[in-house]
Design an enzyme around this catalytic site. Structure first.
Site, PDB file in Angstrom:
ATOM      1  N   CYS A 250       0.813  -1.221   0.000  1.00  0.00           N
ATOM      2  CA  CYS A 250       0.000   0.000   0.000  1.00  0.00           C
ATOM      3  C   CYS A 250       0.845   1.269   0.000  1.00  0.00           C
ATOM      4  O   CYS A 250       0.655   2.162  -0.835  1.00  0.00           O
ATOM      5  CB  CYS A 250      -0.989  -0.021   1.158  1.00  0.00           C
ATOM      6  SG  CYS A 250      -0.278   0.161   2.809  1.00  0.00           S
ATOM      7  N   HIS A 298      -2.824   1.367   6.716  1.00  0.00           N
ATOM      8  CA  HIS A 298      -3.147   1.237   5.290  1.00  0.00           C
ATOM      9  C   HIS A 298      -3.341   2.624   4.699  1.00  0.00           C
ATOM     10  O   HIS A 298      -3.793   3.557   5.374  1.00  0.00           O
ATOM     11  CB  HIS A 298      -4.423   0.397   5.097  1.00  0.00           C
ATOM     12  CG  HIS A 298      -4.652   0.017   3.659  1.00  0.00           C
ATOM     13  ND1 HIS A 298      -3.896  -0.947   3.029  1.00  0.00           N
ATOM     14  CD2 HIS A 298      -5.520   0.489   2.722  1.00  0.00           C
ATOM     15  CE1 HIS A 298      -4.303  -1.064   1.767  1.00  0.00           C
ATOM     16  NE2 HIS A 298      -5.282  -0.195   1.556  1.00  0.00           N
ATOM     17  N   HIS A 310      -5.697   1.613  -4.655  1.00  0.00           N
ATOM     18  CA  HIS A 310      -4.798   1.157  -3.592  1.00  0.00           C
ATOM     19  C   HIS A 310      -4.357  -0.267  -3.861  1.00  0.00           C
ATOM     20  O   HIS A 310      -4.892  -0.961  -4.740  1.00  0.00           O
ATOM     21  CB  HIS A 310      -5.483   1.259  -2.219  1.00  0.00           C
ATOM     22  CG  HIS A 310      -6.596   0.268  -2.015  1.00  0.00           C
ATOM     23  ND1 HIS A 310      -6.804  -0.398  -0.834  1.00  0.00           N
ATOM     24  CD2 HIS A 310      -7.589  -0.176  -2.850  1.00  0.00           C
ATOM     25  CE1 HIS A 310      -7.855  -1.195  -0.930  1.00  0.00           C
ATOM     26  NE2 HIS A 310      -8.347  -1.072  -2.137  1.00  0.00           N
TER      27      HIS A 310
END
Length: 335
Positions: A250, A298, A310
């Site tokens: 990420c 994240h 993402h």
């Protein structure tokens, strides 16, 4: 004999009725104890839940690894600065040592002898004072060089100690990640089996829906480049610790995308949070970073209209998702 009379009064029909009831009750037990096989969606939810435990570990690993690189660079720079200082201090000490040896073996060196012998007798105290100043200056020079060298050596040792600690942390995090990764793979096998079973038990055409790219977004300047770069990675695999060009985690995706726009971000979600500027959800625009969970484990690149691009997790490639997919911690703007 009341006990015997009671048993006789039950008679054969009553006993048969009890037996039938017992059989019926027993037939219900398997149904009550049976567990339905989890559906593919349920298994996907299990994997997502497991990923929530894994991703913080990955981001901790990224943070330690980034700091490790910084400290190793500092140690190398210190080593370059220490080397000439050490050589100068050694040379000065060697000169003083040679002078002391010469004086011990054959008396004062010629230069010192000339200094002592020359001039009128009344100037001897001045010449001795000059010798003291020369010796004091040399001693001061050596002491200063030695002190500097020792200071840098101490700093280098401190850095080496820190690097050793972080290398240990890195190994521990990698081991922990390996353990959780094994559980992820087990769940993925379950998912594959569930999908095969579902495919075998259904008839008729099946429709697969895939996102082929990002929606049209409005962005300007560096943000437009970051969005364009991130969208170009859709379909690339998730690989933990990767920051492109063909695989990402990420924070690796956001680092890579904004790096193409000329903005450096550290490969670590918490650092990226600190390296960017807070914006409210109403102010968020395409290219901003959106962070999730209270520990910021994240991050995605916001596209607008509640969407982001993402790198979700192992087994899920870079894709467009709803921001509401996870609990939002906040929006931040690079640059």
């Amino acid at each position: 004999m009341p006990g015997k009379w009671s048993r006789r009064r039950l008679g054969r029909p009553a006993l048969c009725l009890l037996a039938v009831g017992a059989v019926m009750f027993a037939s219900l037990l398997p149904a009550a104890q049976a567990h339905a096989e989890p559906t593919p969606d349920q298994i996907e939810a299990m994997i997502d839940k497991q990923w929530e435990q894994l991703e913080p570990t990955i981001e901790q690993y990224n943070g330690v690894r980034s700091q490790l690189a910084v400290n190793r660079k500092k140690a190398a720079e210190l080593q370059k600065r220490i080397a000439p200082l050490s050589a100068q201090a050694k040379q000065a000490l060697d000169q003083v040592g040679a002078m002391a040896t010469t004086y011990y073996k054959s008396g004062p060196a010629p230069a010192f002898s000339a200094l002592l012998a020359g001039g009128a007798p009344g100037s001897l105290p001045e010449r001795l004072a000059l010798l003291d100043r020369i010796a004091a200056d040399e001693h001061k020079q050596v002491a200063t060089l030695t002190e500097t060298r020792n200071r840098f050596t101490a700093e280098k040792r401190k850095l080496e100690g820190l690097i050793a600690v972080e290398a240990k942390q890195e190994a521990e995090l990698a081991a922990k990640k390996k353990q959780i990764d094994a559980e992820i793979k087990r769940l993925q096998r379950m998912l594959a089996e569930a999908k095969r079973a579902a495919a075998a038990s259904t008839s008729g055409p099946r429709t697969t829906v895939q996102v082929s790219g990002c929606p049209k977004v409005s962005a300007i300047g560096a943000a437009a480049i970051a969005v364009q770069t991130a969208c170009a990675q859709i379909g690339d695999p998730y690989v933990w610790g990767a920051a492109g060009p063909d695989a990402f985690d990420c924070s690796g995706l956001t680092q890579y995308s904004w790096g193409k726009a000329g903005v450096y971000l550290t490969h670590h979600t918490a650092d990226q949070w600190n390296e960017t500027t807070r914006v409210s959800s109403s102010e968020a625009r395409a290219g901003d970073l959106v962070f999730f969970y209270s520990d910021l484990h994240h991050v995605g690149l916001y596209l607008g209209n509640g969407l982001m691009v993402h790198a979700p997790r192992e087994g899920k490639p870079v894709q467009v998702s709803q921001v509401s997919y996870m609990p939002v911690a906040g929006y931040r703007r690079p640059g």
